[in-house]
Design an enzyme around this catalytic site. Structure first.
Site, short mmCIF file in Angstrom:
data_model
loop_
_atom_site.label_atom_id
_atom_site.label_comp_id
_atom_site.label_asym_id
_atom_site.label_seq_id
_atom_site.Cartn_x
_atom_site.Cartn_y
_atom_site.Cartn_z
N CYS A 70 0.86 -1.19 0.00
CA CYS A 70 0.00 0.00 0.00
C CYS A 70 0.90 1.23 0.00
O CYS A 70 1.73 1.40 0.90
CB CYS A 70 -0.86 -0.03 1.26
N CYS A 186 -1.12 3.87 -6.55
CA CYS A 186 -1.96 3.28 -5.51
C CYS A 186 -2.18 1.84 -5.96
O CYS A 186 -2.48 1.61 -7.15
CB CYS A 186 -3.29 4.01 -5.42
N1 DGL Z 1 -4.04 0.63 -1.96
C1 DGL Z 1 -3.63 1.75 -1.20
C2 DGL Z 1 -2.47 2.51 -1.79
O1 DGL Z 1 -1.66 1.93 -2.48
C3 DGL Z 1 -4.63 2.63 -0.55
C4 DGL Z 1 -5.99 2.78 -1.05
C5 DGL Z 1 -6.83 3.38 0.04
O2 DGL Z 1 -7.08 2.68 1.02
O3 DGL Z 1 -7.18 4.56 -0.07
O4 DGL Z 1 -2.30 3.68 -1.57
#
Ligand code: DGL
Length: 254
Positions: A70, A186
């Site tokens: 993430c 993301c």
């Molecule tokens: N998948 C996450 C990222 O790479 C975050 C998405 C979220 O929870 O807003 O930032």
């Protein structure tokens, strides 16, 4: 010993897939913090608290390495986690603007990432470094508010609307020159790569650092895991609905 991976939800499946492709013999636990998603529009304290909880849950299950799948959690909690667990190998992810700046042909690089990632000091420091190294390249960050949640909840109408707006922003920068390179900053966004690619057109290359993250994880593999042979296992954990996580695995990371 197992490799523990966490994300706010299903986004990290794009990383899990790359890890399993590169290191199929390892055992994995994937934890989706879906009851507390999304992280991207929360404050740093919230993301740090959730990240700590996820890491502890994975350690309690015997994980010997953590992959923060993430960008938002890496940006807002990565440093604190590394300080708190100094001997634990922790691999994070950040928007791949450095390779993108080397790949762009027209000098315009877009970055799609959450508000939390883009506003973080970690990202701003990276941005300054890339600008200093490549002053001729223009970086255009854009946070598609709500898109990670729409992907998380599989809301097709919202995905369509928000991804169209994001792609328009990438193609119509203030200078009038569209980005020819777009960083998926993301981990949820690679799950809708085909949607984004069709809206951006074939002239735009999409950059997803999942393979680079997997390579880095392989380099940091603890000795105890280096010589493993055989076929690894995958265990799924969710603070939300496990059935939706299983369905997402079948769809995105089979
Ligand atoms: N998948 C996450 C990222 O790479 C975050 C998405 C979220 O929870 O807003 O930032």
């Amino acid at each position: 010993m197992t490799i523990g991976i966490f994300d706010s939800g299903i986004g990290g499946l794009s990383i899990l897939q790359a890890l399993r492709a590169l290191m199929p013999a390892q055992d994995y636990i994937y934890l989706a913090d879906s009851a507390y998603a999304p992280y991207g529009e929360r404050d740093a304290e919230y993301v740090l608290t959730r990240s700590r909880t996820c890491v502890q849950a994975l350690l309690d299950e015997g994980c010997g390495m953590i992959v923060i799948a993430c960008n938002t959690a890496t940006a807002l909690a990565g440093r604190a986690l590394r300080n708190e667990y100094p001997v634990l190998p922790i691999v994070g992810i950040e928007p791949a603007i450095k390779p993108a700046a080397a790949l762009t042909r027209n000098g315009h690089v877009g970055v799609l990432a959450t508000q939390g990632t883009l506003a973080s000091s970690k990202f701003l420091t990276l941005l300054d470094a890339v600008k200093a190294a490549k002053p001729q390249v223009h970086i255009h960050p854009f946070a598609p508010h709500g898109l990670a949640l729409a992907i998380e909840t599989q809301d097709a109408a919202q995905i369509e609307r928000l991804s169209s707006a994001a792609c328009q922003a990438m193609l119509g920068t203030p200078s009038g020159m569209g980005c020819d390179t777009v960083v998926l900053g993301c981990t949820h966004y690679p799950l809708i790569r085909a949607v984004l690619a069709s809206k951006l057109g074939t002239g735009v290359q999409l950059i997803d650092p999942a393979d680079a993250v997997a390579q880095q994880a392989r380099q940091l593999l603890p000795d105890a895991l280096k010589l493993r042979a055989g076929s690894g296992t995958l265990m799924l954990r969710s603070t939300g609905d496990l059935a939706s996580l299983s369905a997402a695995i079948a769809r995105y990371a089979a």
